[in-house]
Design an enzyme around this catalytic site. Structure first.
Site, PDB file in Angstrom:
ATOM      1  CD  GLU A  60      -1.954  -2.330   1.296  1.00  0.00           C
ATOM      2  OE1 GLU A  60      -0.838  -2.664   1.760  1.00  0.00           O
ATOM      3  OE2 GLU A  60      -2.850  -3.158   1.093  1.00  0.00           O
ATOM      4  CG  HIS A 129     -11.410  -6.239   5.792  1.00  0.00           C
ATOM      5  ND1 HIS A 129     -10.599  -6.861   6.704  1.00  0.00           N
ATOM      6  CD2 HIS A 129     -10.927  -6.579   4.577  1.00  0.00           C
ATOM      7  CE1 HIS A 129      -9.675  -7.561   6.057  1.00  0.00           C
ATOM      8  NE2 HIS A 129      -9.851  -7.406   4.769  1.00  0.00           N
TER       9      HIS A 129
END
Lengths: 329, 403
Positions: A60, A129
């Protein structure tokens, strides 16, 4: 007008901007062959090929950093992070680099980068999440922050974000990807950042909601009208930076009451910030303390029962609105 | 030992190294005079690594560095006066005084910045290389990093991405043996840093970073590989900083003897001697190089001292590119006045100017500084504030309805 799902509207925004400007490209984890974890990039690889729809390794910070560098080199990258929680792995590039570079190099470099990420609860995705970090990004000078709640806004804001020369955090809600809405046919115009939408007019209380909570706010307003004879004005800011505070303040000056609804945590949240702004600038107009309805102060639990308890619902908003009206009904 | 290039090139290499040395010495002096603030990281001793690298680059190539990059910018051709002005925090600095020593920047010279976060520049280097590749341009991105950065997550992520995507990027590890005060043996399990390239299937090599010609040749090959084969390289150059990590470093982690051993191999002295012995340069030219460096650095200090401090009104400038597509934005939403970018001719309000002078973080407050509640008898001592908006206990019926 056509009826589109949010994910289709967002996809169309990217496809149209990619057709319009060769410098626009998409990269992220599984955005190509897999077509996106939430299928937002469906069909893009087929139309634009691997050069412009780039599957990345799971890295990321480097995906975002490569976006920063590509943007400094003259491109317009649209980076997808699979969830808002994964964006935490890229905070160095987002805070220390994307947001800081234009300022710390005194305008010598521009970072026209869009970082898309879905967040929000409701699908039992659990503690890693499904969070809501709007407030985290809202705090950083140099970033633009968008949080659309309808397919039309999603498309128009994403087009604006891609054309803009500033780094933009584009927050999508997992629970809204399948939501349908009317979207103008053809390309349509970008929507200027910093223009709130008044979803419903009313004179008794102002309810501000973002992302999925914009819909919950509207549901609550209907319930308030039917069950309590209260006319609520519902405002969806659509972008948090810039924030159309003028529209919110004008409404509060009319209704003298405000409720802010968000899924994020209560401390230092979007609501906390907005409540302060309202108190600072419209204190004399307030007939009751500003109320916040927020997500619970816990990590998002997996259990459906607990998860639902951690997310604001219509009745919470109704209660908060009634609390601002206590004694005047 | 590699052959010396032509006399003109040798003169230029020596001149650049001498200028950086002189500049850094003076920067240290100005720091002691409190003309430069914050952290000051000097590259004295590392000149051959810097100049050897930039001398192998083309004009269109990008260079991106660490927080020790005064010399890199100067080697790329940035006006030393503007670098010094940046250290002084003045408007004529490379970043207008907003960046400081760690964030020198010069887009015109394709020096894409010094970066204060160790390893933070690596992904950006990959992105710059991606932009060249995407546009079908020939430019190579040269990315400098320290030995310490080879342990960061960004190192692994970026090497993988650069190799995987065949990006035209070249990595030079300026191995000065210490990540701040921690020696390579104490910070890296693999002390041969060039071997870290193996994990990514790219070439890794080691060179003498104190020999400007060796660096120049090693870098030339790495850049060629990036440009022609689209293949990154990790080149580890051994070098040494004579001064501490920053200007505030008691240097308890190394022996004076070690510093002296490296100083005996001084890259500038060694190169000057070699050029004179080979008859490529005369003693007079070596002297001239030093004199010119003295003059240039003296002028840089004068320029920096004469340059004004940034205006308070400029505090919010260049935070955003205004009116560039998404519409107008408020620099500070607390302002009920027309937002900046909406009516740009608006001057900074008087109240905001007063706040800025007082060091406040916000501008645009309508009526000047907020009163201190304690002074006005508003403070409610001992009263616990109620927490508003906490989510209520779930209502089983509502939950049922959700289903």
């Amino acid at each position: 007008m056509a009826t589109l799902r949010m994910r289709e509207a967002l996809r169309d925004a990217m496809a149209e901007e990619m057709r319009r400007d060769e410098a626009v490209f998409v990269m992220g984890e599984d955005v190509g062959v897999f077509q996106g974890a939430f299928k937002v990039t469906e069909g893009l690889l087929e139309e634009f090929g691997e050069r412009r729809v780039r599957d990345t390794p799971i890295s990321e910070n480097t995906i975002v950093g490569a976006g920063v560098g590509a943007a400094m080199g003259g491109l317009r990258p649209v980076v997808e992070l699979m969830t808002v929680n994964f964006a935490l792995l890229a905070l160095d590039q987002i805070f220390n680099h994307a947001a800081a570079i234009p300022y710390m190099f005194n305008g010598g470099a521009r970072v026209p980068l869009v970082i898309r990420m879905p967040g929000g609860g409701g699908h039992q995705l659990g503690p890693t999440h499904s969070h809501s970090f709007e407030a985290l990004f809202l705090q950083v000078p140099g970033l633009l922050v968008a949080c659309p709640s309808t397919p039309a806004d999603g498309k128009a804001l994403l087009k604006a974000a891609i054309r803009d020369d500033n780094p933009t955090i584009f927050i999508e809600h997992e629970g809204l990807y399948g939501a349908r809405g009317e979207v103008v046919d053809g390309e349509g115009e970008p929507l200027r950042f910093g223009e709130a939408a008044v979803r419903r007019e009313g004179g008794d209380v102002t309810i501000v909601g973002i992302l999925k909570m914009a819909h919950v706010a509207e549901d609550a307003a209907r319930a308030l009208a039917h069950e309590h004879g209260v006319e609520a004005e519902v405002i969806d800011p659509r972008t948090l930076r810039p924030l159309d505070l003028d529209t919110i303040l004008a409404s509060v000056r009319k209704t003298n009451r405000a409720v802010i609804v968000e899924e994020g945590w209560p401390h230092g949240g979007v609501g906390a910030n907005l409540a302060t702004l309202i108190t600072e600038q419209a204190f004399d107009y307030l007939d009751a303390p500003v109320q916040r309805v927020t997500g619970a102060d816990v990590h998002m639990p997996y259990s459906k029962r607990l998860e639902q308890a951690a997310i604001p619902h219509e009745e919470h908003v109704v209660q908060a609105a009634l609390a601002t009206l206590e004694g005047s009904l | 030992m590699a052959d010396l290039p032509d006399a003109g090139t040798c003169y230029e290499l020596l001149a650049r190294m001498a200028l950086i040395r002189r500049f850094e010495e003076e920067a240290g002096r100005q720091y002691q005079r409190a003309k430069a603030g914050g952290f000051l990281h000097l590259a004295i001793g590392e000149e051959a690594t810097i100049v050897g690298t930039t001398s192998s680059m083309r004009e269109e190539d990008y260079l991106i560095g660490t927080y020790r990059t005064h010399g890199h910018a100067i080697a790329r051709g940035t006006d030393p006066r503007r670098v010094m002005a940046e250290l002084f925090g003045r408007v004529d600095g490379t970043s207008g005084g907003r960046g400081g020593s760690m964030h020198i920047f010069d887009r015109e010279k394709r020096f894409m910045g010094g970066y204060g976060i160790v390893g933070g520049n690596l992904p950006i280097a990959a992105g710059l290389a991606l932009s060249s590749e995407y546009k079908g341009e020939d430019a190579v991105t040269v990315c400098m990093l320290g030995d310490g950065a080879s342990n960061t997550g960004n190192f692994g992520e970026t090497m993988n991405l650069a190799a995987l995507w065949s990006l035209p990027v070249f990595f030079l590890v300026e191995n000065n043996l210490y990540g701040m005060g921690t020696s390579v043996e104490r910070h890296s399990a693999q002390t041969d840093l060039s071997k870290k390239a193996e994990g990514y299937g790219i070439p890794g090599e080691r060179i003498d970073g104190m020999d400007v010609i060796a660096v120049r040749e090693g870098v030339a090959e790495g850049i060629r590989r990036a440009r022609e084969e689209r293949r990154p390289t990790i080149l580890e150059a051994f070098t040494y900083r004579y001064r501490g990590h920053s200007a505030a470093d008691p240097e308890v982690y190394r022996e004076r003897k070690e510093v002296e051993e490296w100083q005996a191999k001084d890259p500038i002295e060694a190169f000057a001697r070699r050029c004179v012995e080979a008859g490529v340069l005369g003693e007079r030219e070596v002297e001239e190089v030093r004199e010119k460096a003295d003059e240039t650095v003296k002028a840089a200090v004068e320029f920096a001292e004469a340059s004004p401090e940034p205006a308070l009104e400029s505090l919010y400038e260049n935070l955003y590119v205004l009116d560039s597509g998404a519409g107008w934005y408020a620099v500070d939403e607390r302002s009920p006045e027309p937002h900046r970018g909406e009516r740009e001719e608006e001057e900074m309000p008087e109240a905001a100017r007063r706040l800025a002078e007082a060091g406040a973080a916000y501008a645009g407050q309508p009526d000047g500084p907020r009163p201190n509640p304690a002074e006005h008898g508003d403070a409610q001592e001992g009263v616990e504030p109620e927490v508003a908006g906490e989510v209520e206990e779930p209502d089983p019926e509502a939950e049922e309805a959700e289903r």
